[in-house]
Design a protein around this motif. Structure first.
Motif, short mmCIF file in Angstrom:
data_model
loop_
_atom_site.label_atom_id
_atom_site.label_comp_id
_atom_site.label_asym_id
_atom_site.label_seq_id
_atom_site.Cartn_x
_atom_site.Cartn_y
_atom_site.Cartn_z
N LEU A 152 24.65 38.03 -14.86
CA LEU A 152 23.94 39.01 -15.68
C LEU A 152 23.26 40.06 -14.81
CD1 LEU A 152 22.32 36.67 -18.36
CD2 LEU A 152 24.36 38.09 -18.59
N PHE A 153 22.71 39.62 -13.68
CA PHE A 153 22.05 40.58 -12.79
C PHE A 153 23.03 41.61 -12.27
CE2 PHE A 153 20.34 42.34 -8.95
CZ PHE A 153 19.03 42.61 -9.31
N VAL A 154 24.21 41.16 -11.87
CA VAL A 154 25.22 42.08 -11.34
C VAL A 154 25.63 43.08 -12.42
CG1 VAL A 154 27.60 42.24 -10.50
CG2 VAL A 154 26.04 40.53 -9.54
N ARG A 155 25.84 42.60 -13.66
CA ARG A 155 26.20 43.51 -14.75
C ARG A 155 25.11 44.56 -14.97
NH1 ARG A 155 27.44 39.73 -19.59
NH2 ARG A 155 27.34 41.69 -20.73
N ALA A 156 23.84 44.12 -14.92
CA ALA A 156 22.74 45.05 -15.12
C ALA A 156 22.65 46.06 -13.98
CB ALA A 156 21.42 44.28 -15.26
N GLY A 161 23.53 51.52 -11.85
CA GLY A 161 24.26 52.36 -10.90
C GLY A 161 25.21 53.32 -11.59
N ALA A 162 25.88 52.84 -12.63
CA ALA A 162 26.82 53.70 -13.35
C ALA A 162 26.09 54.81 -14.09
CB ALA A 162 27.64 52.86 -14.33
N VAL A 163 24.96 54.49 -14.71
CA VAL A 163 24.18 55.52 -15.40
C VAL A 163 23.72 56.56 -14.39
CG1 VAL A 163 22.01 55.98 -16.63
CG2 VAL A 163 23.42 54.04 -17.30
N ALA A 164 23.25 56.09 -13.25
CA ALA A 164 22.78 57.03 -12.22
C ALA A 164 23.93 57.91 -11.74
CB ALA A 164 22.17 56.26 -11.05
N ALA A 170 19.12 66.70 -10.81
CA ALA A 170 17.84 66.79 -10.11
C ALA A 170 16.69 66.26 -10.97
CB ALA A 170 17.56 68.23 -9.70
N THR A 171 16.85 66.27 -12.30
CA THR A 171 15.77 65.84 -13.18
C THR A 171 15.91 64.39 -13.64
OG1 THR A 171 16.93 66.66 -15.12
CG2 THR A 171 15.37 68.17 -14.04
N SER A 172 17.02 63.75 -13.39
CA SER A 172 17.18 62.38 -13.89
C SER A 172 17.64 61.43 -12.80
CB SER A 172 18.17 62.35 -15.06
OG SER A 172 19.47 62.66 -14.61
N ARG A 173 17.03 61.51 -11.64
CA ARG A 173 17.37 60.61 -10.54
C ARG A 173 16.92 59.20 -10.86
NH1 ARG A 173 16.12 62.89 -4.82
NH2 ARG A 173 16.99 60.86 -4.46
N CYS A 174 17.68 58.24 -10.41
CA CYS A 174 17.35 56.85 -10.63
C CYS A 174 17.10 56.20 -9.29
CB CYS A 174 18.47 56.14 -11.40
SG CYS A 174 18.11 54.42 -11.68
N GLU A 175 15.85 56.08 -8.93
CA GLU A 175 15.49 55.52 -7.63
C GLU A 175 15.79 54.03 -7.53
OE1 GLU A 175 14.58 57.51 -5.22
OE2 GLU A 175 14.50 59.25 -6.52
N SER A 176 15.85 53.33 -8.68
CA SER A 176 16.03 51.87 -8.66
C SER A 176 17.49 51.45 -8.47
CB SER A 176 15.48 51.24 -9.94
OG SER A 176 16.22 51.69 -11.05
N ALA A 177 18.44 52.33 -8.73
CA ALA A 177 19.86 51.94 -8.68
C ALA A 177 20.29 51.39 -7.31
CB ALA A 177 20.76 53.11 -9.10
N PRO A 178 20.04 52.09 -6.21
CA PRO A 178 20.49 51.54 -4.92
C PRO A 178 19.89 50.18 -4.60
CG PRO A 178 19.91 53.86 -4.69
CD PRO A 178 19.46 53.42 -6.05
N ALA A 179 18.60 49.99 -4.88
CA ALA A 179 17.96 48.71 -4.59
C ALA A 179 18.54 47.58 -5.45
CB ALA A 179 16.45 48.82 -4.81
#
Length: 195
Positions: A152-156, A161-164, A170-179
């Motif tokens: 489940l964690f991998v899917r999430a 990552g896919a949404v990011a 420039a206005t919708s960066r996802c800082e949590s995706a790489p981590a």
């Protein structure tokens, strides 16, 4: 001397035990009426440790397990119906059903709640709600982390990552995706697969 174990307890034989049994029965009923069926089953099981033939505890456990099965069935129906709606392109209807499914899961079935959140995240992504989608994926990742459920964690994490990747501006960066994606890779390990 032949010592035989007495498996049945006489009512009133141990007032402290009887008081503890009654207290646990009431505590279990409180959990049951709050919709926390798993907690109720655990509490009433403790009664059976004190008196393994206690008829009320057994009856209450059966009722709670039936309620859990009904809840699970309803959530499964909503999940499958929402998938059909997603396949038909009816994103708003799918999102509504998935929101209902999340509410129907209750607090004690976190794995199912996580799976429904993943579905809701996907529905929001299809409806061009990148922020809502990312929020659902991140909530699912938090639940999966707590459950230590790598699949489940991998899917999430992949969802975040896919949404990011799809909505990167420039206005919708996802800082949590790489981590999250790095953590997913660590959870899988080099010699294993998540599925």
């Amino acid at each position: 001397a032949d010592i035989r174990r007495n498996d049945t307890l006489e009512v009133g034989a141990d007032p402290d035990r009887d008081s503890r049994v009654e207290s646990l029965l009431v505590e279990g009923l409180d959990a049951y009426f709050l919709g926390r069926y798993e907690d109720a089953v655990h509490i009433w099981t403790r009664v059976l440790f004190l008196d393994r033939t206690h008829p009320r505890a057994r009856a209450y456990i059966d009722r709670a397990r039936t309620a859990l099965a009904v809840r699970q069935c309803r959530s499964d129906e909503l999940l499958h119906a929402s998938q059909t709606l997603l396949d038909q392109g009816r994103m708003s209807d799918a999102r509504q059903l998935l929101t209902e499914a999340i509410a129907a899961t209750g607090d004690d079935d976190e794995r199912l709640r996580c799976e429904v959140l993943l579905g809701l995240a996907e529905a929001k992504e299809w409806a061009n709600d990148a922020s809502g989608s990312r929020q659902c994926f991140e909530e699912a990742a938090a639940i999966a982390r707590t459950l230590d459920a790598t699949d489940l964690f991998v899917r999430a994490a992949l969802g975040v990552g896919a949404v990011a990747a799809r909505k990167f501006t420039a206005t919708s960066r996802c800082e949590s995706a790489p981590a999250l994606l790095r953590e997913a890779v660590r959870r899988i390990g080099p010699d294993e697969t998540a599925w």
